[in-house]
Design a protein around this motif. Structure first.
Motif, short mmCIF file in Angstrom:
data_model
loop_
_atom_site.label_atom_id
_atom_site.label_comp_id
_atom_site.label_asym_id
_atom_site.label_seq_id
_atom_site.Cartn_x
_atom_site.Cartn_y
_atom_site.Cartn_z
N ARG A 1 -16.86 -21.02 -14.35
CA ARG A 1 -16.89 -21.89 -13.36
C ARG A 1 -16.92 -21.13 -11.74
N SER A 2 -16.11 -20.24 -11.51
CA SER A 2 -15.97 -19.64 -10.18
C SER A 2 -17.12 -18.89 -10.13
N LEU B 1 -13.20 -18.85 -15.30
CA LEU B 1 -13.89 -17.96 -14.46
C LEU B 1 -15.30 -18.03 -14.44
N GLN C 1 -7.67 -13.36 -14.20
CA GLN C 1 -8.93 -13.57 -13.30
C GLN C 1 -8.77 -12.95 -11.68
N GLU C 2 -7.67 -13.48 -11.22
CA GLU C 2 -7.30 -13.19 -9.87
C GLU C 2 -7.34 -11.59 -9.87
#
Lengths: 250, 250, 250, 250, 250, 250
Positions: F189-190, F187, F154-155
């Protein structure tokens, strides 16, 4: 003032007479309707192999005579040779199955086909599915008794055919009925008002849609898979077919 | 001598004028063609919600006026309300999408639709798939620029529309082109001879097929899912709709 | 010790030579392999109409010669006439497309077909979809240049064909490649080890599967739609076809 | 603490009472559940035309009241107007059919729907197929007797409905049963433990899924075909609908 | 001189004996045929969960023994683990369902499967549909009585199985019959000449097709979804599986 | 007060941590959420063979622990073993793909899946098509760069993943986006508010739908293909699996 040629891919003159009668009853005023009978083949097409024979016979007749017409109809349910003829002929061409489906499509969603022999059903199903209409086919139902004469099916079996149509409505969810096969030409007209859903006939549909194509003049395919086949060597073909294949590339 | 009523489910009189002109050019001699415009709704239907509004407006007009006609046409591509109207009305009813597909079906296997806005494509696709024609859809292509006036799309964007059709043939394998949307009524006629495959127009197809249904008289559904809805309590409906629903059970 | 007859539905002896060479290389020890060339038709079948012609030519040859063989192969991709021949012939019959799909089905899920002309693609697609394999078709890709000689396609275009196969893998998700068309017979063998996924050839697949059918002896259809067509009047047919149709009913 | 609005697209208050009771029993603690009844339309929607009417009535109520809720439910099986409302409303919206299918999808592969009238089946089938769930539909089975009161179907016909569900399991291969139609709201709960496969109810599914959508906050469509319809002229619309259409473009 | 390994994913040695006998009868002269029995699992796989167990057992045996063979066969109808094994193994692999479908595809269009238990039908249907053959499936019919011994099904139920096949032809339109399940291995041979359409057996089909794949050498997937899984950490795997996964990247 | 067990079919504890975090954020107040990691298998499942391994590992964990939970979730996109577990377990079970599709189905018609590796796409497509959702799949798009650590996808790749989602909307017609794979848990959510269409996450969907199934109590299958497999001999199974299989017949 469309001129429409219907070609019976079978060798039965009695069926050609039925086709001619219904075609003329259905045509618009002023339309010229002619019917020709296959010079070789079988009495009644029920199978893929018989359709293979009928397709070639139809192609020969269509190649010889199309120049005098505005549209051509393959006058057997199952449309032997239709996709190939659409490549070859300089005028629009349709068939009884294709035209009946076009009409039925305007009258309901799920369509049942009533046919005159058990054997014919598998081939009909493949043709309907090939046209992409499989999802709208409620059922195909057919007579299960031998036919004493192909030209007399309607008289002999009218009640049985009507009962099959009623079963298709009640048990299969049919919203439209197609009475299939040139030997049934005209039966939809006789059954008018006697069935609980709309009834479609292949010959009258084909004549009317042929007139529409002649009137709307949508244009001929010059590219894509319905354009004339590419020029190439050939041998042994009927001269009328050879002449059409040898037209100047467009 | 068919009498055909076309109902524009949009509120745009300029589009109704385009429909009327093409409908009258396409009709057989002696056919009476009238066009009505929706009393409420939006200027041009591009979405499912706008179609929901147009369907109700069309139903009100159809209910009020159908008694004087032999057939009714929903004159917007996408056919808002068509399946429901087929249950309600005592006469045959078709729509521009349904009718254009019936014609295209007779001209080639894979069909592309040229549309006038990006947004409209998803809705068109759902309608075509709902008719079971998804397997024959080569593509939908659409203009991607804002339309300055809905009645003037043809003049403003003729070249772009033609280019979209050519791309559909070259890249998507289209064997027939449908020019979609009432604002394009008549464009197929103008492009005659300029595209490499047959071109179909919804208005002319619908008028011709409506005439055919009026002539063949296939009969009305008395059973099955296109029969009149069962009698039951209702309230708040337009009186013409209420009157049609309250016809004697058959 | 199977005896397999391959029939080239085209009139090109040079293609028959390619078929014969690959068929003999692929056959099991002891299998007898013969190849016949159509007596009428075109140099190379790319369209539905050309397939209609090739189907009839194949039927005549098959009817004349099948008695001396254990299995028959329609040796053109597209399988002209195959479903009809399966009704007519007393021995198993397969075709290059059908057989290549059967092999590809055992090697991966999504299949791409590499073909030798743009025009041929629509017809191939319809045949593959007719066999119910549409859901497994990743793509059809084809040469887009004219062929100077149908017997020399492999030499002239080997690199272009290989590049098409690589694109099918990389861009279309192909998990198996079929090199389609009798003029490519043997190319799969030459490309062995040069493509990133399994490669299938129609001729070798058809010969091997014909041997398998001859060995397993699954039996002939005596009922259903692949039984011999019902006895009925016919006229004008090739005597060998007529004789097969007139076999005693089973 | 979700607030969920259920809209009954029919005019029957007795059915709204059934919906309200089951919705409140099914909701999570703290969820606010309200039910509104259509201001115009018919007593019970069984057909495409009746759904057309119910869609417009639902749209008017939804437009008027949605600002006070986190999610909206179209509380009739068949989901009249749902796809259009998803474009219009600023909050998530689902319907009884869509929600029941989502639940059934988690419980088995092949799904049967038990309905309360013969006529309703064709419309249900079209809705299910439009959602792409046609391949998972084992069957639709329905009562074949007239309903004396729409609010009392459950009491009157509980045994017949249970027998239909058992037939669907035994004869159609159903792995999940959906009890369809708002008049059956709550019946799944009463039949708990009495059927051999899982049973799904539309109202409780819709309430639970509406809560989930409110909780997960997946975001609203700002592009694509579920974004707000493009700004354009309109006339004659209910003021609440007009106000939603006239929101600032996003 | 192909070497073919058949793996019975069930723990029943009696079924392995049936498989071995039919496989050896069906193989070409010179082919080496061996059969192994799963070290863990159930007596007969009828469900998705049992197939999950059988898949892992088959993978362990295949990984241990594949180096000595030219092709591997998953010898249970339903093909537990086949798609995964195709990624893992360095040699071609097929299964009884896949192979039987490939043979049936060459013999007729619509295929019926005769199975030995009611429960097994749903799983079979999902496997056939997963292979994309759903459109060619006429029906699945199955015994509805308990089996006293899995190795003796043929003797005990031969007449019932034959009656099911005849019903599939007469009522479902089957044009080919597959006798499904390793416990029926060899029954097609015994029924030779007693059924009205061709009959296919999974074991003999699989052996023959495995020989064909070994002979044609179509090549292994080095790219795409059937290539070896990407190298990555693993733990707790059978050493033979671990060794195959750790092969050098290609 | 539902108790939900999520099982990570992979051996990566870092991914289990991501799953646990998102599952707890998504659960309703009072729901107990636990996550277990597979005792054997691979670091990340991308292929059919890896799924075969993960399915068995998941089955062992589920069998050991299910008695203490109200619902079980297979916490890998692709749902290894899910259909089999539904037969075996006494409680409802769902998976990340199935649950994400159920949510996406409520938000738009055409769905795109964003995945973390090229290789994973073919397997995902087969799973989605197996659920009958093929017709609603707009596209699958995936990262094409190697992942340096599965727990840090993800990052490392957030922008690339967002760009893939935007392309799916703009070019493929996606109306909903599913961010696929347990390594992307959280992700959605982000990315809230940053994508032009609704975004769905598998873990949160699965937890919420598991709660719904626990609350609605639709009942367990006692007949049909999701009932417990029939009692029969077995050997070598994990004792917890054996115990579940040996439950008394119902």
């Amino acid at each position: 003032m469309a001129r429409v040629l219907l070609i019976n891919p079978n060798i039965s003159d009695s069926v050609s007479d039925l086709i001619r009668a219904e075609a003329r009853r259905s045509a618009s005023p002023g339309t010229q309707v002619d019917v020709l009978t296959a010079p070789f083949g079988v009495a009644y097409i029920e199978t893929r192999f018989e359709a293979l024979l009928g397709a070639h016979a139809t192609a020969q007749l269509a190649a010889q005579h199309c120049a005098a017409y505005d549209a051509v109809v393959v006058a057997a349910f199952g449309d032997p040779g239709l996709p190939g003829l659409r490549e070859l002929l300089p005028v629009p061409v349709t068939g009884m199955t294709e035209a009946a489906l076009a009409t039925a499509h305007l009258l309901g969603h799920r369509i049942s086909i009533i046919a005159i022999s058990q054997r014919i059903q598998a081939w009909y199903r493949e043709v309907v599915e090939g046209y992409g209409f499989g999802g709208r086919l409620a059922s195909i139902r057919a007579l299960d008794r031998p036919l004493s004469s192909i030209g007399g099916v309607q008289e002999e079996h009218a009640q049985a055919l009507r009962a099959l149509a009623e079963k298709a409505v009640a048990e299969d969810g049919a919203e439209v009925i197609i009475l299939a096969g040139a030997p049934l030409a005209g039966l939809a007209r006789s059954l008018h008002g006697q069935l609980p859903v709309p009834v479609v006939d292949g010959v009258s549909s084909a004549v009317r849609h042929a007139e529409t194509l002649a009137a709307l003049q949508p244009g001929r395919a010059l590219q894509g898979s319905f354009a004339l086949p590419p020029a190439k060597p050939h041998k042994g073909l009927h001269p009328a077919i050879a002449a059409l294949l040898d037209r100047q590339p467009r």
